[in-house]
Design an enzyme around this catalytic site. Structure first.
Site, PDB file in Angstrom:
ATOM      1  N   CYS A  21       0.838  -1.194   0.000  1.00 50.64           N
ATOM      2  CA  CYS A  21       0.000   0.000   0.000  1.00 50.64           C
ATOM      3  C   CYS A  21       0.878   1.251   0.000  1.00 50.64           C
ATOM      4  CB  CYS A  21      -0.947  -0.006   1.184  1.00 50.64           C
ATOM      5  SG  CYS A  21      -0.167   0.377   2.765  1.00 50.64           S
ATOM      6  N   CYS A  24       2.773   1.960   3.219  1.00 47.06           N
ATOM      7  CA  CYS A  24       3.921   1.084   3.435  1.00 47.06           C
ATOM      8  C   CYS A  24       5.098   1.514   2.558  1.00 47.06           C
ATOM      9  CB  CYS A  24       3.544  -0.370   3.178  1.00 47.06           C
ATOM     10  SG  CYS A  24       2.671  -1.107   4.576  1.00 47.06           S
ATOM     11  N   CYS A 113      -2.879  -4.878   1.286  1.00 50.05           N
ATOM     12  CA  CYS A 113      -1.425  -4.699   1.256  1.00 50.05           C
ATOM     13  C   CYS A 113      -0.708  -5.971   1.738  1.00 50.05           C
ATOM     14  CB  CYS A 113      -1.049  -3.522   2.146  1.00 50.05           C
ATOM     15  SG  CYS A 113       0.717  -3.290   2.352  1.00 50.05           S
ATOM     16  N   CYS A 116       1.393  -4.698   5.303  1.00 51.88           N
ATOM     17  CA  CYS A 116       0.728  -4.379   6.576  1.00 51.88           C
ATOM     18  C   CYS A 116      -0.586  -5.142   6.738  1.00 51.88           C
ATOM     19  CB  CYS A 116       0.506  -2.880   6.701  1.00 51.88           C
ATOM     20  SG  CYS A 116      -0.658  -2.204   5.515  1.00 51.88           S
ATOM     21  N   ASP A 349      -3.291 -13.375  64.165  1.00 46.91           N
ATOM     22  CA  ASP A 349      -4.065 -14.610  64.019  1.00 46.91           C
ATOM     23  C   ASP A 349      -5.550 -14.285  64.007  1.00 46.91           C
ATOM     24  OD1 ASP A 349      -1.763 -16.076  63.999  1.00 46.91           O
ATOM     25  OD2 ASP A 349      -1.810 -16.536  66.150  1.00 46.91           O
TER      26      ASP A 349
HETATM   27 ZN   LIG Z   1       0.582  -1.495   3.864  1.00 52.33          ZN
END
Ligand SMILES: [Zn+2]
Ligand SMILES: *[C@@H]1O[C@H](CO)[C@@H](O)[C@H](O)[C@H]1NC(C)=O
Ligand SMILES: *[C@@H]1O[C@H](CO)[C@@H](O)[C@H](O)[C@H]1NC(C)=O
Length: 534
Positions: A21, A24, A113, A116, A349
């Site tokens: 994409c 990216c 893509c 990613c 206790d």
């Molecule tokens: Zn991507």
């Protein structure tokens, strides 16, 4: 305007044709201008297309030339840039570039893509910001800022590595330096895009890098999980099963394996560039988490049948309540916390009362939805606890830091504690017995681990000091014994002797059988937490 340089061209070219994409592509060109990621993806894609079709000579470094001004941009869209290049008869070498560009242009805009897996595409935008904010609002947290954390499928690292190898060759041939560490992380880009959108939806709450309030977004991609599997064969050492993780393919393990594996070996097992996925990642439920809040105070216990913590034997509850539960219930509901950890300066206790100023305690409140309380509000919480039961009372209730909590345990052994014990004696008590006991100072005891705690404490002989004692006569066989002792002294064992395991003991001192009928803690001399004035 994308800040791209001529040297980025082959990378853009390669990644676009590999099905990456636009965002990216920017990542791999190490674009760190956040605004570049925030602009609409189709705009970025268009700019990238235009960029790779620019002729090398007339376009060198100034990115301002890449994209026409906004007013003209619509014209450029209708006028495919490749035409320009094709019309230029002198530009033959460019044609290869153009063809590749044509291919990507023709690709469905909706294709996922390969790098990613859709996270920087449809999984990151105003719709997701609305979804995140709706979840946050529905959980009703109190916060001023938030930190957005992103959890990605581990196989993204494998795909990233494959793409890296894909462009590396190109980069090396051109003699360019590109470091894998300079590539912008998916996480980073995702945050750059989402932070502003979330802030807008939350009417101005800042999304920052450090905040007590964390909103976690997680993506999975089951279809490509097997991407990682070959790594286990190449680097079995990296993938050791751990108890609390359902898969060995954690992001950490995958990153480690990728650092070890040679390029040749990687390429033998994994396609380069990575294959195109059939669909986008699946967003998981959004997780909200507030860091713990710590509370401290002192408690009194007025009941001889109340354990400090829930008392369970063989899975069965022995007493219906406990000190920690009585204190915690109103606090948990005030802070709307999911749970708590309770600790105190020593413990008594089940049949021992704690009187005087009470015993210091501290609590960690897990995932509190509310965390800010004024002094007055804390007093109200304290009052709610006081009124909830006759068995306990709380004072000095306050919010403290995690670090301050450790002060409670500091030097605990050296601190003194005061007790009152009701003692029975077989022979009748004489006046000289009383003065004999009253005169004893700093008596050192050797205490073998008491029989009653042997199941949870190691067998040892511990030396403890009784600083002073005083006797209050009740009748000839009973008296109240006040004791000031070093913390950690076993009082019951000092009185009855524990079959000679504590020496000296009261039986030896008075030369008769003695037993303890009641015990109260009168004071725990730990000067933390600080007193809160009424
Ligand atoms: Zn991507
Ligand atoms: C607090 O309790 C949680 C679980 O209830 C546990 O995981 C955590 O380790 C505890 N923390 C401390 C400081 O004891
Ligand atoms: C709660 O009880 C303690 C002990 O009796 C007392 O000191 C404290 O003032 C009480 N607090 C409130 C708010 O009632």
């Amino acid at each position: 305007m994308l800040p791209l340089k001529e040297k980025d061209k082959p990378i853009v070219q390669k990644l676009l044709s590999a099905g990456c994409c636009a965002r990216c592509v920017l990542r791999f060109c190490c674009v760190s201008v956040q605004a570049a990621y925030r602009q609409a993806q189709h705009e970025t894609l268009k700019e990238l297309q235009t960029f790779i079709m620019e002729k090398e000579n007339n376009k060198v470094q100034d990115s301002a030339d890449i994209k026409p001004h906004d007013t003209e941009s619509s014209q450029t869209v209708e006028d495919p840039p490749c035409k320009r290049a094709k019309l230029d008869p002198t530009e033959a070498v460019q044609s290869e570039t153009d063809d590749a560009a044509m291919v990507t242009l023709k690709k469905e805009e909706s294709s996922v893509c390969a790098l990613c897996l859709g996270i920087l595409q449809d999984l990151c935008g105003p719709d997701q910001a609305i979804k995140i904010v709706e979840t946050v609002k529905s959980q009703n947290y109190e916060f001023d800022t938030l930190v957005l954390s992103v959890s990605l499928p581990a196989q993204l690292c494998v795909r990233e590595h494959s793409c890296w190898l894909h462009v590396k060759k190109e980069v090396r041939q051109k003699g360019l330096v590109l470091d894998k560490d300079d590539v912008i992380q998916v996480k980073e880009a995702f945050k750059w895009i989402m932070q502003g959108l979330v802030t807008k939806q939350l009417e101005g709450v800042a999304v920052v890098s450090k905040s007590p309030f964390e909103v976690g977004v997680e993506f999975t991609h089951p279809d490509t999980e097997s991407d990682c599997h070959f790594l286990a064969k190449c680097c079995p050492d990296c993938f050791k099963p751990t108890k609390n993780k359902q898969s060995v393919f954690t992001r950490m393990a995958v990153v480690k394996a990728l650092e070890k594996i040679s390029d040749v070996k990687f390429l033998e097992h994994y396609p380069c560039p990575p294959s195109e996925p059939s669909g986008s990642c699946t967003p998981q439920d959004i997780q909200c988490l507030h860091v713990s809040v710590f509370i401290a105070g002192r408690y009194n216990k007025f009941c001889r049948s109340l354990p400090q913590t829930p008392w369970v034997i063989d899975g069965e509850r022995r007493m219906e309540s406990s000190v920690e539960e009585l204190i915690a219930a109103p606090i948990l509901s005030a802070f709307r916390a999911d749970g708590f950890n309770f600790s105190s300066s020593g413990r008594e206790d089940v049949d021992v009362r704690t009187l005087g100023n009470g015993r210091p305690f501290a609590m960690e409140l897990l995932n509190p939805h509310r965390s800010r309380f004024s002094k007055v509000e804390m007093k109200q919480v304290q009052e709610t606890i006081n009124k909830s039961s006759d068995k306990i009372r709380v004072r000095d209730l306050q919010i403290v830091t995690r670090e301050a909590m450790s002060r409670m345990k500091e030097g605990e052994e050296e601190k003194t504690k005061s007790y009152t014990a009701l003692v029975w004696t077989q022979k009748s008590i004489e006046n000289e017995d009383i003065s004999f006991i009253n005169d004893i100072k700093d008596l050192t005891l050797d205490q073998k681990t008491p029989l009653r705690v042997l199941h949870r404490r190691a067998l040892a002989i511990r030396q403890r000091v009784i600083h002073s004692m005083n006797v209050r006569f009740v009748d000839s066989h009973h008296f109240y014994l006040g004791l000031k002792t070093q913390a950690g002294t076993y009082i019951k064992e000092f009185v009855h002797g524990d079959f000679g395991r504590t020496k000296p003991n009261l039986c030896l001192l008075l030369k008769t059988d003695t037993d303890i009928l009641e015990l109260d803690v009168e004071s725990v001399d730990v000067d933390w937490p600080p007193p809160i004035p009424e």
